[in-house]
Enzyme design. Structure first.
Site, PDB file in Angstrom:
ATOM      1  N   ASP A   1       1.725 -64.223  37.041  1.00  0.00           N
ATOM      2  CA  ASP A   1       0.941 -64.297  36.045  1.00  0.00           C
ATOM      3  C   ASP A   1       1.167 -63.274  34.872  1.00  0.00           C
ATOM      4  OD1 ASP A   1      -0.717 -66.103  37.383  1.00  0.00           O
ATOM      5  OD2 ASP A   1      -2.417 -65.296  37.483  1.00  0.00           O
TER       6      ASP A   1
ATOM      7  N   ARG B   1      -6.498 -67.124  50.694  1.00  0.00           N
ATOM      8  CA  ARG B   1      -5.556 -65.838  50.276  1.00  0.00           C
ATOM      9  C   ARG B   1      -5.642 -64.688  51.126  1.00  0.00           C
ATOM     10  NH1 ARG B   1      -4.882 -66.330  44.272  1.00  0.00           N
ATOM     11  NH2 ARG B   1      -5.761 -68.255  43.691  1.00  0.00           N
TER      12      ARG B   1
ATOM     13  N   TYR C   1     -11.439 -78.048  49.363  1.00  0.00           N
ATOM     14  CA  TYR C   1     -10.516 -78.314  50.275  1.00  0.00           C
ATOM     15  C   TYR C   1     -10.746 -77.317  51.296  1.00  0.00           C
ATOM     16  CZ  TYR C   1      -8.137 -74.699  47.306  1.00  0.00           C
ATOM     17  OH  TYR C   1      -7.743 -73.672  46.674  1.00  0.00           O
TER      18      TYR C   1
HETATM   19  C1  FAD Z   1      -9.892 -70.544  39.844  1.00  0.00           C
HETATM   20  C2  FAD Z   1      -8.487 -70.529  40.125  1.00  0.00           C
HETATM   21  C3  FAD Z   1      -7.871 -70.986  40.978  1.00  0.00           C
HETATM   22  C4  FAD Z   1      -6.658 -71.110  41.370  1.00  0.00           C
HETATM   23  N1  FAD Z   1      -5.831 -72.059  42.315  1.00  0.00           N
HETATM   24  C5  FAD Z   1      -4.651 -72.016  42.452  1.00  0.00           C
HETATM   25  C6  FAD Z   1      -4.173 -72.906  43.375  1.00  0.00           C
HETATM   26  O1  FAD Z   1      -4.582 -73.749  44.009  1.00  0.00           O
HETATM   27  N2  FAD Z   1      -2.642 -72.879  43.583  1.00  0.00           N
HETATM   28  C7  FAD Z   1      -1.824 -71.743  42.857  1.00  0.00           C
HETATM   29  O2  FAD Z   1      -0.558 -71.955  43.095  1.00  0.00           O
HETATM   30  N3  FAD Z   1      -2.302 -71.111  41.990  1.00  0.00           N
HETATM   31  C8  FAD Z   1      -3.962 -71.023  41.766  1.00  0.00           C
HETATM   32  N4  FAD Z   1      -4.264 -70.284  40.999  1.00  0.00           N
HETATM   33  C9  FAD Z   1      -3.486 -69.147  40.216  1.00  0.00           C
HETATM   34  C10 FAD Z   1      -3.104 -68.024  41.194  1.00  0.00           C
HETATM   35  O3  FAD Z   1      -4.164 -67.353  41.677  1.00  0.00           O
HETATM   36  C11 FAD Z   1      -2.368 -67.183  40.327  1.00  0.00           C
HETATM   37  O4  FAD Z   1      -1.401 -67.600  39.612  1.00  0.00           O
HETATM   38  C12 FAD Z   1      -1.686 -65.983  41.288  1.00  0.00           C
HETATM   39  O5  FAD Z   1      -2.613 -65.352  41.901  1.00  0.00           O
HETATM   40  C13 FAD Z   1      -0.800 -64.828  40.729  1.00  0.00           C
HETATM   41  O6  FAD Z   1      -0.217 -64.015  41.226  1.00  0.00           O
HETATM   42  P1  FAD Z   1       0.691 -62.920  40.857  1.00  0.00           P
HETATM   43  O7  FAD Z   1       1.110 -62.116  41.940  1.00  0.00           O
HETATM   44  O8  FAD Z   1       1.255 -62.970  39.647  1.00  0.00           O
HETATM   45  O9  FAD Z   1      -0.813 -62.051  40.278  1.00  0.00           O
HETATM   46  P2  FAD Z   1      -2.264 -61.305  40.859  1.00  0.00           P
HETATM   47  O10 FAD Z   1      -2.564 -62.289  41.907  1.00  0.00           O
HETATM   48  O11 FAD Z   1      -3.189 -61.173  39.848  1.00  0.00           O
HETATM   49  O12 FAD Z   1      -1.628 -59.935  41.589  1.00  0.00           O
HETATM   50  C14 FAD Z   1      -1.388 -59.132  40.633  1.00  0.00           C
HETATM   51  C15 FAD Z   1      -1.281 -57.691  41.597  1.00  0.00           C
HETATM   52  O13 FAD Z   1      -1.252 -56.476  40.777  1.00  0.00           O
HETATM   53  C16 FAD Z   1      -1.976 -55.511  40.686  1.00  0.00           C
HETATM   54  N5  FAD Z   1      -1.810 -54.732  39.677  1.00  0.00           N
HETATM   55  C17 FAD Z   1      -2.555 -55.207  38.589  1.00  0.00           C
HETATM   56  N6  FAD Z   1      -2.376 -54.443  37.665  1.00  0.00           N
HETATM   57  C18 FAD Z   1      -1.790 -53.339  38.052  1.00  0.00           C
HETATM   58  C19 FAD Z   1      -1.091 -51.830  37.524  1.00  0.00           C
HETATM   59  N7  FAD Z   1      -1.229 -51.527  36.360  1.00  0.00           N
HETATM   60  N8  FAD Z   1      -0.459 -51.051  38.698  1.00  0.00           N
HETATM   61  C20 FAD Z   1      -0.097 -51.511  39.841  1.00  0.00           C
HETATM   62  N9  FAD Z   1      -0.763 -52.709  40.353  1.00  0.00           N
HETATM   63  C21 FAD Z   1      -1.382 -53.413  39.502  1.00  0.00           C
HETATM   64  C22 FAD Z   1      -3.423 -56.201  41.332  1.00  0.00           C
HETATM   65  O14 FAD Z   1      -4.324 -55.449  41.910  1.00  0.00           O
HETATM   66  C23 FAD Z   1      -2.751 -57.371  42.026  1.00  0.00           C
HETATM   67  O15 FAD Z   1      -2.796 -56.952  43.587  1.00  0.00           O
HETATM   68  C24 FAD Z   1      -5.604 -70.247  40.517  1.00  0.00           C
HETATM   69  C25 FAD Z   1      -6.483 -69.323  39.598  1.00  0.00           C
HETATM   70  C26 FAD Z   1      -7.666 -69.445  39.325  1.00  0.00           C
HETATM   71  C27 FAD Z   1      -8.164 -68.474  38.657  1.00  0.00           C
END
Ligand code: FAD
Length: 400
Positions: A296, A109, A218
């Site tokens: 997410d 990551r 992996y």
């Molecule tokens: C165990 C596990 C394994 C996984 N494996 C995979 C995989 O192999 N392949 C895959 O595609 N996905 C995988 N996922 C899912 C993946 O990690 C998430 O879906 C992905 O990280 C979502 O990205 P995002 O940018 O939506 O959210 P996040 O990665 O959660 O990013 C959100 C960002 O917003 C910031 N934030 C939060 N609240 C606020 C706020 N109020 N104000 C300002 N900033 C804020 C946080 O600090 C963060 O930087 C896995 C998840 C888990 C739990």
């Protein structure tokens, strides 16, 4: 509007927020990202990026740089939790490229985040605002304001909540949501490849399946690291967090009776983190007027199809395409984005939940039942049905 193209405010600088920012900047939009963390860093865990994700990253012109740092696994195998018996699932290396045009990457990551951050900053050096927690959003006539925790307010033309599973923007738009504990927790760790015996230190993705749990490992970071994820059915832990640590003893106890290779991984990880896996119903809608959500924040999913991050990347790209198509009508652009993504993301959320039953089937407890089960559920034909529709999705050609 103060700009020829809309000014887009993004809450959250994770994989989804930065992908959206990059795709928008590349189309000439004015973009600012507000991230709560004081430093941009991802947890040191792995993420699998299937060919549909690689295709989207290629469209954002970051795939080549990422490929240099990540791994293209040669294949995927399933192993029996206790005996270690191995079934080769499919070839992921050359075959993925031949079949889908793009590789199946396994990525550390921090590597992905660093590349996205650098590319966003190359487009606009001051686009990312750190230490900026978003607490709210308000409609401001024809425009929108993003409210920050320090009391300041930024004005723009659209707000994108990319602030993850505990999204504050979602809460403001749609109220508190219901999350139900899935009955499973995920253990995560990263092991140095040099610490593993040769039969494990390979460029292969492995799924160990057993009764009440499964383990995925992996390679990452040019093959220098091995990612470990162990999912187990248990209660007593309800925190969804990337940073909560547990002990090696507790993790080992969750995998009592499992093959020694699994315990080698647990013993080799310098830190082990635990995450309670929560289930949420897919949202019916996630756009209101000039505000929308991605990643997410709107479709958190169990990780059993490994598509959460990939969906967030796809979302960002499709959102940018919609804003490019309807730059003078943001409400329409955001609605069209949601419509383009709704059915697919819903199917992934539901499919991931169904896959957890597949990974944890009771038949796997006994070796004879396990053989029959694996031959049936993990045959090439069954796998093709489950994964082909995921891997063939094309962010450039998808209807918007
Ligand atoms: C165990 C596990 C394994 C996984 N494996 C995979 C995989 O192999 N392949 C895959 O595609 N996905 C995988 N996922 C899912 C993946 O990690 C998430 O879906 C992905 O990280 C979502 O990205 P995002 O940018 O939506 O959210 P996040 O990665 O959660 O990013 C959100 C960002 O917003 C910031 N934030 C939060 N609240 C606020 C706020 N109020 N104000 C300002 N900033 C804020 C946080 O600090 C963060 O930087 C896995 C998840 C888990 C739990």
């Amino acid at each position: 509007m103060g700009h020829s193209k809309p000014h887009v405010l993004i809450a959250g600088g994770g994989i989804g927020g930065l992908s959206a920012a990059l795709a928008l900047l590349q189309r000439g939009f004015e973009v600012d990202v507000y991230e709560q963390a004081a430093r941009l860093e991802e947890v040191g865990a792995g993420v699998q990026l299937s060919p549909n994700g690689a295709r989207a990253l290629h469209a954002m012109r970051v795939l080549e740089a990422l490929e240099r740092l990540s791994c293209t696994t040669e294949g995927k195998e399933v192993r029996h939790w206790k005996t270690g018996e191995t079934w080769n699932l499919f070839d992921l290396g050359a075959e993925a490229i031949e079949r889908y045009g793009f590789p199946y990457l396994t990525v550390w990551r921090p590597d992905l985040l660093e590349i996205l951050t650098a590319r966003v900053r190359r487009e606009k050096p001051d686009a990312i605002h750190l230490d900026s927690r978003c607490v709210g959003y308000a409609r401001n006539g024809e425009r929108v304001s993003l409210l920050l925790a320090d009391g300041s307010e930024v004005l723009g033309d659209a707000v994108i909540g990319a602030d993850g599973v505990h999204s504050q923007i979602r809460r403001v738009l749609f109220g508190a949501e219901e999350a139900k504990f899935s009955g499973m927790i995920a253990w995560r760790g990263v092991v140095s490849m040099a610490a593993l015996p040769p039969h494990m230190a390979r460029m292969v993705g492995t799924n160990w399946v057993g009764p009440g749990g499964h383990v995925v490992h992996y390679p990452l970071h040019r093959g220098e690291l091995m990612n470990f994820v162990g999912i187990v059915e248990r209660s007593g832990w309800l925190v969804e967090s990337w940073s909560t640590q547990g002990s090696a003893e507790e993790c080992a106890a969750d995998f009592t009776g499992w093959h020694e290779d699994v315990h080698r991984l647990i013993g080799g990880a310098p830190s082990l983190y635990k995450w309670a896996l929560m289930v949420r119903k897919p949202m019916e809608r996630w756009t209101i007027g000039l505000a929308t959500l991605l990643g997410d924040a709107c479709h958190p999913t169990l990780p059993m199809l490994a598509q959460g991050a990939v969906m967030a990347i796809e979302d960002g790209f499709i959102l940018a395409r919609c804003l490019e198509r309807w730059p003078g009508d943001i409400a329409t652009a955001l609605t069209r984005y949601e419509r383009a993504r709704s059915e697919r993301t819903r199917a992934i959320v539901l499919g991931s939940a169904a896959n957890s039953r597949r990974f944890h089937n009771p038949a796997l407890a006994d070796p004879v039942g396990a053989n029959e089960y694996l031959d049936r559920e993990w045959s090439r034909a069954a796998i093709t049905v489950r994964y082909e529709w995921l891997f063939t999705y094309d962010v450039l050609g998808a209807e918007i």
